[in-house]
Enzyme design. Sequence first.
Site, PDB file in Angstrom:
ATOM      1  N   ASP A  11      23.468  93.396 -29.109  1.00 23.93           N
ATOM      2  CA  ASP A  11      24.200  94.471 -29.780  1.00 23.93           C
ATOM      3  C   ASP A  11      24.083  95.730 -28.937  1.00 23.93           C
ATOM      4  O   ASP A  11      22.969  96.140 -28.574  1.00 23.93           O
ATOM      5  CB  ASP A  11      23.620  94.738 -31.172  1.00 23.93           C
ATOM      6  CG  ASP A  11      23.909  93.616 -32.155  1.00 23.93           C
ATOM      7  OD1 ASP A  11      24.842  92.839 -31.906  1.00 23.93           O
ATOM      8  OD2 ASP A  11      23.201  93.523 -33.174  1.00 23.93           O
ATOM      9  N   ASP A 130      31.721  88.810 -40.523  1.00 25.45           N
ATOM     10  CA  ASP A 130      30.507  89.339 -41.150  1.00 25.45           C
ATOM     11  C   ASP A 130      30.548  88.987 -42.628  1.00 25.45           C
ATOM     12  O   ASP A 130      31.295  89.593 -43.405  1.00 25.45           O
ATOM     13  CB  ASP A 130      30.417  90.853 -40.952  1.00 25.45           C
ATOM     14  CG  ASP A 130      30.278  91.226 -39.482  1.00 25.45           C
ATOM     15  OD1 ASP A 130      29.747  90.410 -38.716  1.00 25.45           O
ATOM     16  OD2 ASP A 130      30.711  92.333 -39.105  1.00 25.45           O
TER      17      ASP A 130
END
EC number: 4.3.2.10
Length: 257
Positions: A11, A130
Amino acid sequence: MLAKRIVPCLDVKEGKVVKGVQFRNHEIVGDIVPLAQRYAEEGADELVFYDITASAHDRVIDKSWVSRVAERIDIPFCVAGGIRTIEQAREKLAFGADKISVNSPALTDPSLIARLQDEFGRQCIVIGIDSYYDASSDSYMVKQFTGDESATKDTQWFTQNWVEEVQKQGCGEIVLNVMNQDGVRQGYDIKQLSMIRSICDVPLIASGGAGTMEHFEEVFSLANVDAALAASVFHKGIIDIQALKRYLKDKNIAVRI
């Protein structure tokens, strides 16, 4: 039998690799290129880079680090973050990425998936999803703009319906990010992943929950996913990639050593 893939996830926020828990409270882990090199050398099959605030902040991935990564590693890598147009995708691929991943922009405009697939081929179009388990309704729902908790919002999509839609639009691969499990290292959500596997005809990558080598064995054996993505167990040195692959091979799971 196709080998199962081990995929470290990096990330990226403000030019650094970060990691949070359940998509919140991100801490700096290290620099992008050295971490990418380390995982490539340790035997990762592929890397995924998420610029986690790009979509929420209406910008796109910084191409400079994409090209630096491409120069230093010899395994495939995928980039994601704010890609909304054919031109933006073309630029990232031209700078060395092997795949591009789209998440929030596809929720805003599902036809983006079909346009990307028409232009570049399904093999390099990945959709990130997600997924959040809502206990009050006992359902899995898709969230958007999750890289910035102040911008995160609910969508109208049930996870299984969105999985079906992105396949209709032409995606080549799906990464299912299980938000409730993210960073807590208690194991992958086998129940949800198995449900999604039953309706997913493209390669499925599990994300969220890896804490032990046994968790990787479980997700491959019980949910039959094609790849397992993880972050904190690799960033923190809890699991060594080569040791993990030897463990999986001993459990009769096909991996590349």
